[in-house]
Design a protein around this motif. Structure first.
Motif, PDB file in Angstrom:
ATOM      1  N   TRP A   1      10.628 -30.536 -46.705  1.00 44.95           N
ATOM      2  CA  TRP A   1      10.286 -28.981 -47.005  1.00 44.95           C
ATOM      3  C   TRP A   1      10.239 -28.562 -48.380  1.00 44.95           C
ATOM      4  O   TRP A   1      11.182 -29.161 -49.181  1.00 44.95           O
TER       5      TRP A   1
ATOM      6  N   TYR B   1       7.021 -27.276 -38.090  1.00 36.94           N
ATOM      7  CA  TYR B   1       5.722 -28.140 -38.378  1.00 36.94           C
ATOM      8  C   TYR B   1       4.716 -27.961 -37.279  1.00 36.94           C
ATOM      9  O   TYR B   1       3.300 -27.928 -37.499  1.00 36.94           O
ATOM     10  N   ASP B   2       5.066 -28.103 -36.154  1.00 33.16           N
ATOM     11  CA  ASP B   2       4.220 -28.102 -34.925  1.00 33.16           C
ATOM     12  C   ASP B   2       4.913 -27.455 -33.532  1.00 33.16           C
ATOM     13  O   ASP B   2       6.043 -27.586 -33.355  1.00 33.16           O
TER      14      ASP B   2
ATOM     15  N   MET C   1       5.769 -24.142 -48.565  1.00 28.80           N
ATOM     16  CA  MET C   1       5.673 -24.350 -47.172  1.00 28.80           C
ATOM     17  C   MET C   1       5.757 -22.842 -46.690  1.00 28.80           C
ATOM     18  O   MET C   1       5.409 -22.513 -45.597  1.00 28.80           O
TER      19      MET C   1
END
Length: 108
Positions: free
Chosen positions: A92, A38-39, A96
């Motif tokens: 999730w 995600y990051d 994605m």
């Protein structure tokens, strides 16, 4: 010694390259293209924080995958402290995944 902006960007890019070399054992696609990451945050000190998820809370690699991610990213010379945080918010979903991952899995 603090990293400058270029060094921080390079460390971020190198981290993504490492993430693209780690595969979910059940799906023949890397965890980055699967959308599990995600990051990625890089500090001036060279610390790397990775926020990621798993395909499900009951994922068979729930214990080993975050450790593998941490160990491999720690191999980057500029990376000092590496933290992998697992979240299930948002959960999730197949949406994605990158187009490349969907193509690889024949999902078009």
């Amino acid at each position: 010694m603090a990293l400058n902006e270029d060094q921080m960007q390079k460390l971020g890019a190198d981290t993504v390259d490492v993430l693209r070399s780690i595969y979910d054992p059940e799906i023949p696609v890397d965890i980055y293209e699967l959308g599990l990451v995600y990051d990625v945050q890089v500090s001036e000190d060279g610390d790397v924080h990775i926020l990621m998820t798993l395909t499900s809370p009951n994922c068979p690699v729930a214990e080993s995958l975050p450790v593998e991610v941490e160990e491999k990213v720690k191999c980057i010379d500029e990376a000092k402290d590496v933290e992998v945080e697992i979240t299930f918010d948002p959960p999730w979903t197949k949406d994605m995944m990158s187009e490349e991952a969907r193509l690889e899995l024949g999902m078009f």
